[in-house]
Write a protein that holds these residues in place. Structure first.
Motif, PDB file in Angstrom:
ATOM      1  N   GLU A  86       0.832  -1.208   0.000  1.00  7.22           N
ATOM      2  CA  GLU A  86       0.000   0.000   0.000  1.00  7.22           C
ATOM      3  C   GLU A  86       0.868   1.260   0.000  1.00  7.22           C
ATOM      4  OE1 GLU A  86      -3.973   0.949   2.208  1.00  7.22           O
ATOM      5  OE2 GLU A  86      -2.302   1.434   3.553  1.00  7.22           O
ATOM      6  N   TYR A  87       0.444   2.226  -0.792  1.00  4.97           N
ATOM      7  CA  TYR A  87       1.087   3.531  -0.836  1.00  4.97           C
ATOM      8  C   TYR A  87       0.275   4.491   0.020  1.00  4.97           C
ATOM      9  CZ  TYR A  87       4.359   2.457  -4.588  1.00  4.97           C
ATOM     10  OH  TYR A  87       5.392   1.942  -5.320  1.00  4.97           O
ATOM     11  N   ARG A  88       0.959   5.224   0.859  1.00  7.89           N
ATOM     12  CA  ARG A  88       0.344   6.289   1.643  1.00  7.89           C
ATOM     13  C   ARG A  88       0.983   7.586   1.173  1.00  7.89           C
ATOM     14  NH1 ARG A  88       1.675   2.068   4.082  1.00  7.89           N
ATOM     15  NH2 ARG A  88       3.633   2.857   4.934  1.00  7.89           N
ATOM     16  N   THR A  89       0.194   8.392   0.482  1.00  9.29           N
ATOM     17  CA  THR A  89       0.706   9.605  -0.145  1.00  9.29           C
ATOM     18  C   THR A  89       0.107  10.815   0.546  1.00  9.29           C
ATOM     19  OG1 THR A  89       0.919   8.441  -2.242  1.00  9.29           O
ATOM     20  CG2 THR A  89       0.908  10.842  -2.336  1.00  9.29           C
ATOM     21  N   THR A  90       0.961  11.789   0.823  1.00  3.85           N
ATOM     22  CA  THR A  90       0.543  13.032   1.454  1.00  3.85           C
ATOM     23  C   THR A  90       0.874  14.184   0.517  1.00  3.85           C
ATOM     24  OG1 THR A  90       1.063  12.072   3.608  1.00  3.85           O
ATOM     25  CG2 THR A  90       0.758  14.450   3.522  1.00  3.85           C
ATOM     26  N   VAL A  91      -0.138  14.979   0.185  1.00  6.81           N
ATOM     27  CA  VAL A  91       0.048  16.141  -0.690  1.00  6.81           C
ATOM     28  C   VAL A  91      -0.124  17.386   0.169  1.00  6.81           C
ATOM     29  CG1 VAL A  91      -0.744  17.302  -2.786  1.00  6.81           C
ATOM     30  CG2 VAL A  91      -0.918  14.812  -2.606  1.00  6.81           C
ATOM     31  N   THR A  92       0.900  18.258   0.150  1.00  2.00           N
ATOM     32  CA  THR A  92       0.873  19.478   0.955  1.00  2.00           C
ATOM     33  C   THR A  92       1.317  20.660   0.109  1.00  2.00           C
ATOM     34  OG1 THR A  92       3.167  19.361   1.675  1.00  2.00           O
ATOM     35  CG2 THR A  92       1.559  18.118   2.980  1.00  2.00           C
ATOM     36  N   ASP A  93       1.379  21.833   0.722  1.00  2.00           N
ATOM     37  CA  ASP A  93       1.865  23.018   0.025  1.00  2.00           C
ATOM     38  C   ASP A  93       3.345  22.917  -0.335  1.00  2.00           C
ATOM     39  OD1 ASP A  93      -0.303  24.712  -0.435  1.00  2.00           O
ATOM     40  OD2 ASP A  93      -0.362  25.298   1.683  1.00  2.00           O
ATOM     41  N   SER A  94       4.077  22.039   0.304  1.00  2.00           N
ATOM     42  CA  SER A  94       5.505  21.887   0.025  1.00  2.00           C
ATOM     43  C   SER A  94       5.802  20.850  -1.044  1.00  2.00           C
ATOM     44  CB  SER A  94       6.248  21.505   1.299  1.00  2.00           C
ATOM     45  OG  SER A  94       6.120  22.519   2.248  1.00  2.00           O
ATOM     46  N   GLY A  95       4.914  19.916  -1.257  1.00  2.00           N
ATOM     47  CA  GLY A  95       5.149  18.875  -2.247  1.00  2.00           C
ATOM     48  C   GLY A  95       4.367  17.618  -1.947  1.00  2.00           C
ATOM     49  N   ILE A  96       4.899  16.514  -2.426  1.00  2.00           N
ATOM     50  CA  ILE A  96       4.226  15.228  -2.314  1.00  2.00           C
ATOM     51  C   ILE A  96       5.175  14.243  -1.653  1.00  2.00           C
ATOM     52  CG2 ILE A  96       3.191  13.333  -3.611  1.00  2.00           C
ATOM     53  CD1 ILE A  96       2.607  15.398  -5.810  1.00  2.00           C
ATOM     54  N   ALA A  97       4.684  13.535  -0.650  1.00  2.00           N
ATOM     55  CA  ALA A  97       5.469  12.494   0.006  1.00  2.00           C
ATOM     56  C   ALA A  97       4.703  11.184  -0.136  1.00  2.00           C
ATOM     57  CB  ALA A  97       5.682  12.821   1.480  1.00  2.00           C
ATOM     58  N   ALA A  98       5.375  10.178  -0.690  1.00  4.00           N
ATOM     59  CA  ALA A  98       4.778   8.855  -0.848  1.00  4.00           C
ATOM     60  C   ALA A  98       5.592   7.872  -0.024  1.00  4.00           C
ATOM     61  CB  ALA A  98       4.776   8.446  -2.312  1.00  4.00           C
ATOM     62  N   GLU A  99       4.891   7.059   0.762  1.00  3.62           N
ATOM     63  CA  GLU A  99       5.558   6.108   1.633  1.00  3.62           C
ATOM     64  C   GLU A  99       4.946   4.726   1.461  1.00  3.62           C
ATOM     65  OE1 GLU A  99       6.417   5.297   6.360  1.00  3.62           O
ATOM     66  OE2 GLU A  99       5.069   6.905   5.766  1.00  3.62           O
ATOM     67  N   THR A 100       5.814   3.729   1.434  1.00  2.00           N
ATOM     68  CA  THR A 100       5.402   2.329   1.496  1.00  2.00           C
ATOM     69  C   THR A 100       6.155   1.701   2.663  1.00  2.00           C
ATOM     70  OG1 THR A 100       7.161   1.414   0.101  1.00  2.00           O
ATOM     71  CG2 THR A 100       5.208   2.288  -1.030  1.00  2.00           C
ATOM     72  N   GLU A 101       6.006   0.405   2.830  1.00  3.35           N
ATOM     73  CA  GLU A 101       6.749  -0.272   3.891  1.00  3.35           C
ATOM     74  C   GLU A 101       8.250  -0.233   3.648  1.00  3.35           C
ATOM     75  OE1 GLU A 101       5.487  -4.170   4.984  1.00  3.35           O
ATOM     76  OE2 GLU A 101       3.381  -3.674   4.648  1.00  3.35           O
ATOM     77  N   HIS A 102       8.646  -0.044   2.393  1.00  2.00           N
ATOM     78  CA  HIS A 102      10.058  -0.153   2.027  1.00  2.00           C
ATOM     79  C   HIS A 102      10.704   1.150   1.593  1.00  2.00           C
ATOM     80  CE1 HIS A 102       9.420  -4.476   2.152  1.00  2.00           C
ATOM     81  NE2 HIS A 102       8.321  -4.271   1.447  1.00  2.00           N
ATOM     82  N   THR A 103       9.922   2.134   1.200  1.00  2.00           N
ATOM     83  CA  THR A 103      10.491   3.361   0.648  1.00  2.00           C
ATOM     84  C   THR A 103       9.737   4.585   1.129  1.00  2.00           C
ATOM     85  OG1 THR A 103       9.076   3.349  -1.301  1.00  2.00           O
ATOM     86  CG2 THR A 103      11.187   2.216  -1.505  1.00  2.00           C
TER      87      THR A 103
END
Length: 179
Positions: free
Chosen positions: A103-120
């Motif tokens: 599963e990808y958990r992605t956060t979009v904010t005013d600074s950019g985009i952060a995508a997190e998985t269990e490995h990256t």
């Protein structure tokens, strides 16, 4: 380590997505990239060229008598199929590369985009992207490089609520242009 990309979260405008990438997500991103780069026109040109070659072989008498003409006819029929299947093959291979991450958990904010998985964990600033295109089920962000090698596909199904889609659209409009 919790969400290492959270260091980019500064303001109150935060949209979070949780999803598993699908072949359709990736195919949508590849399709948007091809339309922006106008590769669909090139694909049609090649397919029509091979179709004309096929018609020529069927109409001429040498297509039936010569072994080389039979090979040419087979290639003229198979190559358009291959040309049109390339985006699907690309999507299949990309899915094999990313699906094991879960599963990808992605956060979009005013600074950019952060995508997190269990490995990256991947943090991307807005300056990486030239713009975005919205489809019915996705937001596709396109990189600035001439060949658009980097795509960020945000499936709307990963949003928590329909209001999040409006907030995501507003956030993207604030930082990127529609292409």
């Amino acid at each position: 380590m919790d969400h290492q990309g959270r260091d980019i979260i500064q303001g109150a405008d935060v949209v979070e997505l949780a999803y598993r990438p699908t072949r359709r997500d990736i195919r949508t991103g590849i399709g948007v990239r091809e339309r922006v780069r106008r590769l669909v026109v090139l694909r049609w040109a090649f397919a029509l060229m091979f179709l004309a070659l096929t018609v020529r072989h069927v109409v001429t008498a040498d297509a039936v008598t010569s072994a080389s003409a039979a090979i040419s006819l087979a290639l003229a029929v198979m190559l358009p199929v291959l040309i049109w299947s390339l985006p699907h093959l690309q999507a299949h291979h990309v899915l094999k590369l990313v699906s094991w991450q879960g599963e990808y958990r992605t956060t979009v904010t005013d600074s950019g985009i952060a995508a997190e998985t269990e490995h990256t964990t991947l943090v991307q600033r807005w300056s990486l992207f030239r713009g975005y295109r919205e489809t019915r089920d996705h937001m596709v962000l396109l990189s600035r490089d001439p060949n658009i090698l980097v795509l960020e596909v945000l499936p709307k199904r990963g949003l928590r609520s329909p209001e999040d889609a409006e907030r995501l659209r507003a956030l993207l409009d604030r930082h990127l242009s529609r292409v």
